[in-house]
Structure formats: C-alpha cells, structure tokens
Design a protein around this motif. Structure first.
Motif, mmCIF file in Angstrom:
data_model
loop_
_atom_site.group_PDB
_atom_site.id
_atom_site.type_symbol
_atom_site.label_atom_id
_atom_site.label_comp_id
_atom_site.label_asym_id
_atom_site.label_seq_id
_atom_site.Cartn_x
_atom_site.Cartn_y
_atom_site.Cartn_z
ATOM 1 N N LEU A 1 0.903 -1.240 0.408
ATOM 2 C CA LEU A 1 0.089 0.122 -0.164
ATOM 3 C C LEU A 1 0.603 1.022 0.417
ATOM 4 O O LEU A 1 0.789 1.841 -1.118
ATOM 5 C CB LEU A 1 -0.469 -0.694 1.717
ATOM 6 N N GLY A 2 2.127 1.224 0.920
ATOM 7 C CA GLY A 2 3.036 2.165 1.268
ATOM 8 C C GLY A 2 3.520 3.058 -0.802
ATOM 9 O O GLY A 2 4.065 4.356 -0.563
ATOM 10 N N GLY A 3 3.948 1.210 -1.084
ATOM 11 C CA GLY A 3 5.055 1.798 -2.092
ATOM 12 C C GLY A 3 3.639 2.042 -3.236
ATOM 13 O O GLY A 3 4.088 2.584 -4.850
ATOM 14 N N GLY A 4 2.534 1.807 -3.205
ATOM 15 C CA GLY A 4 1.404 2.265 -4.222
ATOM 16 C C GLY A 4 0.844 3.934 -4.308
ATOM 17 O O GLY A 4 0.874 4.218 -4.890
ATOM 18 N N LEU A 5 1.185 4.136 -3.465
ATOM 19 C CA LEU A 5 0.384 5.766 -2.610
ATOM 20 C C LEU A 5 1.687 6.353 -2.893
ATOM 21 O O LEU A 5 2.024 7.817 -3.827
ATOM 22 C CB LEU A 5 0.962 5.919 -0.898
ATOM 23 N N LEU A 6 3.545 5.838 -2.236
ATOM 24 C CA LEU A 6 4.389 7.091 -2.752
ATOM 25 C C LEU A 6 4.222 7.080 -4.627
ATOM 26 O O LEU A 6 4.856 7.500 -5.209
ATOM 27 C CB LEU A 6 6.061 5.895 -2.709
ATOM 28 N N ALA A 7 3.626 6.557 -5.180
ATOM 29 C CA ALA A 7 4.529 5.647 -6.721
ATOM 30 C C ALA A 7 3.207 6.857 -7.023
ATOM 31 O O ALA A 7 3.117 7.532 -8.122
ATOM 32 C CB ALA A 7 3.968 4.846 -7.115
ATOM 33 N N ALA B 1 11.302 5.732 -6.476
ATOM 34 C CA ALA B 1 12.224 4.589 -6.338
ATOM 35 C C ALA B 1 12.136 3.945 -4.882
ATOM 36 O O ALA B 1 11.642 2.772 -4.796
ATOM 37 C CB ALA B 1 13.709 5.164 -6.049
ATOM 38 N N ALA B 2 11.591 5.006 -4.040
ATOM 39 C CA ALA B 2 11.269 4.735 -3.206
ATOM 40 C C ALA B 2 9.802 3.777 -2.824
ATOM 41 O O ALA B 2 9.439 2.404 -2.325
ATOM 42 C CB ALA B 2 10.906 5.631 -1.749
ATOM 43 N N GLY B 3 8.566 4.161 -3.558
ATOM 44 C CA GLY B 3 7.751 3.111 -3.856
ATOM 45 C C GLY B 3 7.971 2.109 -4.923
ATOM 46 O O GLY B 3 7.328 1.085 -4.358
ATOM 47 N N ILE B 4 8.635 1.973 -5.681
ATOM 48 C CA ILE B 4 9.084 0.568 -6.067
ATOM 49 C C ILE B 4 9.510 -0.376 -5.258
ATOM 50 O O ILE B 4 9.864 -1.606 -5.258
ATOM 51 C CB ILE B 4 9.567 1.118 -7.492
ATOM 52 N N VAL B 5 10.620 0.324 -4.978
ATOM 53 C CA VAL B 5 11.051 -0.352 -3.923
ATOM 54 C C VAL B 5 10.020 -1.266 -2.765
ATOM 55 O O VAL B 5 10.071 -2.317 -2.352
ATOM 56 C CB VAL B 5 12.491 0.003 -2.894
ATOM 57 N N LEU B 6 9.642 -0.602 -2.522
ATOM 58 C CA LEU B 6 8.153 -0.963 -1.604
ATOM 59 C C LEU B 6 7.991 -2.057 -1.478
ATOM 60 O O LEU B 6 7.590 -3.024 -1.175
ATOM 61 C CB LEU B 6 7.355 0.094 -0.806
ATOM 62 N N LEU B 7 7.121 -2.339 -3.167
ATOM 63 C CA LEU B 7 6.445 -2.940 -4.108
ATOM 64 C C LEU B 7 6.709 -4.305 -3.998
ATOM 65 O O LEU B 7 6.420 -4.604 -3.904
ATOM 66 C CB LEU B 7 5.953 -2.019 -5.230
#
Length: 154
Positions: free
Chosen positions: A80-86, A121-127
């Motif tokens: 969820l965090g990765g999607g929101l950051l993206a 980048a952070a969003g992709i890494v979290l995903l």
C-alpha cells in the motif's frame, strides 16, 4: 510464480489493469476529461506508472493463494505504501491539493517536484519488497493437496 495457475495470472493481469487506471487517470498519464494537469509529466513518470502497476498486479495475485492461517501475510503495508508513493511521484506537483495546502504553488515546484523521483524509487522498492515477502511466504507454506491427508485413510 512459476507454479501459478490461471487464477493467479488472471488476478495479476486484472490488478495491473486496475492499477494503471487508478494511478493513470488522476495523474493524467491517461488523457481524460475528468482530471487536468498543469505541468507535463516527467520523462520517468510513464515507466514508474507501468512498473508500479505491474508490481501491484503481481502483489495482488499473491493474495489469491492462501498464506499461513490466521495471518494476512507479510507485505501488505509495504504494498500500500509503495502504491501511494508511486501515485505521489507521478502526479502533477501543483495539482496535488495536499501538497498545495502544505507548501503552496512555489513550494510544490521548489520542494516537492525535486523529491518526486525519490518518491518513485521508494515506491518501487517498497512494492518489490512486499512482493518478495509475499512470494516467500507462499512458497514456504504450500497448499495442502485435497487428495492427500484430508480423507484420513491412515
């Protein structure tokens, strides 16, 4: 993922398509009459949008296969965090009401816009981390076969 069946791949495809719409429409990466964008997307917005959508679809597919009982499994919050950051990363910096309220127009351009690649980048890494955790959890707890052990012919 090599053991996935039609159900998991269909879920991954549907999840990817849905995420493409959910992220792409408000960010106006898909031209539409509902949302407008003041600033053109950056060169990296489309690749981040597609990568986040594919990873989100794959992550969703991991939930079609059970994980240990009583557990939602690892990765949920990171996904969820990765999607929101993206979403924040690919959106127009001056069209985001939250950013405008917090920073104003000049702050959005001076402070938020330069942070967007890092959010991407952070969003992709979290995903990726969430997907890896889910795949590991599914691999470590294989589904029981209904033919063995459930009919109790011991």
């Amino acid at each position: 993922m090599r053991d996935w069946g039609i159900r998991q791949w269909a879920t991954a495809a549907a999840g990817t398509a849905l995420t493409l719409l959910v992220l792409g429409l408000p960010a106006v990466l898909i031209p539409n009459g509902i949302f407008a964008r003041e600033i053109e997307p950056t060169w990296w917005s489309h690749p981040v949008w597609v990568a986040a959508s594919v990873l989100s679809g794959l992550l969703l597919a991991t939930y079609t296969r059970p994980v240990p009982e009583g557990s939602d499994g690892p990765g949920g919050g990171r996904g969820l965090g990765g999607g929101l950051l993206a979403w924040f990363a690919i959106g127009c910096p001056v069209c985001n009401k939250i950013v405008l309220l917090a920073l104003g127009t000049s702050g959005a351009m001076a402070w938020f816009a330069p942070l967007q690649p890092f959010l991407a980048a952070a969003g992709i890494v979290l995903l990726v981390v969430a997907l890896r955790a889910r795949l590991r959890a599914n691999a470590s707890c294989p589904l029981p076969t209904s033919a063995r052990g459930s009919h109790g012919s011991d």
